[in-house]
Design a protein around this motif. Structure first.
Motif, short mmCIF file in Angstrom:
data_model
loop_
_atom_site.label_atom_id
_atom_site.label_comp_id
_atom_site.label_asym_id
_atom_site.label_seq_id
_atom_site.Cartn_x
_atom_site.Cartn_y
_atom_site.Cartn_z
N LEU A 1 8.16 47.66 -5.34
CA LEU A 1 9.03 47.12 -6.39
C LEU A 1 10.44 47.71 -6.39
N SER A 2 10.92 48.14 -5.22
CA SER A 2 12.30 48.62 -5.11
C SER A 2 13.27 47.45 -5.20
N GLU A 3 14.45 47.74 -5.72
CA GLU A 3 15.50 46.73 -5.78
C GLU A 3 16.07 46.51 -4.38
N VAL A 4 16.35 45.26 -4.04
CA VAL A 4 16.91 44.92 -2.73
C VAL A 4 18.42 45.19 -2.75
N VAL B 1 11.94 38.15 -9.29
CA VAL B 1 11.97 38.70 -10.65
C VAL B 1 13.14 38.09 -11.42
N GLU C 1 15.65 39.64 -13.83
CA GLU C 1 16.19 40.83 -14.49
C GLU C 1 17.70 40.69 -14.58
N CYS D 1 19.06 42.07 -10.97
CA CYS D 1 18.53 41.65 -9.68
C CYS D 1 17.56 40.48 -9.82
N LEU E 1 8.85 39.99 -0.55
CA LEU E 1 9.54 40.27 -1.80
C LEU E 1 8.85 39.59 -2.97
N TRP F 1 15.32 39.90 -6.95
CA TRP F 1 14.25 40.18 -6.00
C TRP F 1 13.93 41.66 -5.97
N ARG F 2 12.64 41.98 -5.78
CA ARG F 2 12.18 43.35 -5.57
C ARG F 2 11.20 43.34 -4.40
N THR F 3 11.06 44.48 -3.74
CA THR F 3 10.13 44.57 -2.62
C THR F 3 8.70 44.45 -3.13
N HIS G 1 15.54 53.80 -2.85
CA HIS G 1 14.90 52.54 -3.22
C HIS G 1 15.79 51.32 -3.05
#
Length: 89
Positions: free
Chosen positions: A74-77, A61, A63, A66, A58, A68-70, A8
């Motif tokens: 919603l995978s972490e970049v 987010v 958090e 991180c 993307l 950004w997420r896809t 991910h």
């Protein structure tokens, strides 16, 4: 567009779209403005080591670990990429 690997985290070969493939567009620099939290946008990412610019959808987010997420799963970049600009989808 290829999907992220099972770990991910996006890697350079997972980002198949080259910048500029979709023609002339108006990009917004992340230094000037960020999209709203939870909003999906089309982004340009720059490889920290290669300098190659790629495009990917993307979600911004807020958090601890991180920003950004896809948009697809919603995978972490990966930290190997910096988001440099974005535009609405």
């Amino acid at each position: 567009m290829k999907r992220p690997r099972t770990n991910h985290l996006l890697q350079s070969e997972d980002l198949a779209c080259d910048a500029g493939a979709s023609g002339i567009e108006h990009w917004i620099s992340v230094k000037d403005e960020m999209p709203g939290i939870g909003v999906a946008v089309h982004c340009q990412l720059k490889g920290c080591w290669s300098g190659k610019i790629v495009e990917y959808d993307l979600i911004h987010v807020q958090e601890d670990d991180c920003s950004w997420r896809t948009a697809d799963d919603l995978s972490e970049v990966s930290y190997d990429f910096d988001v440099i600009s974005w535009k609405p989808i």
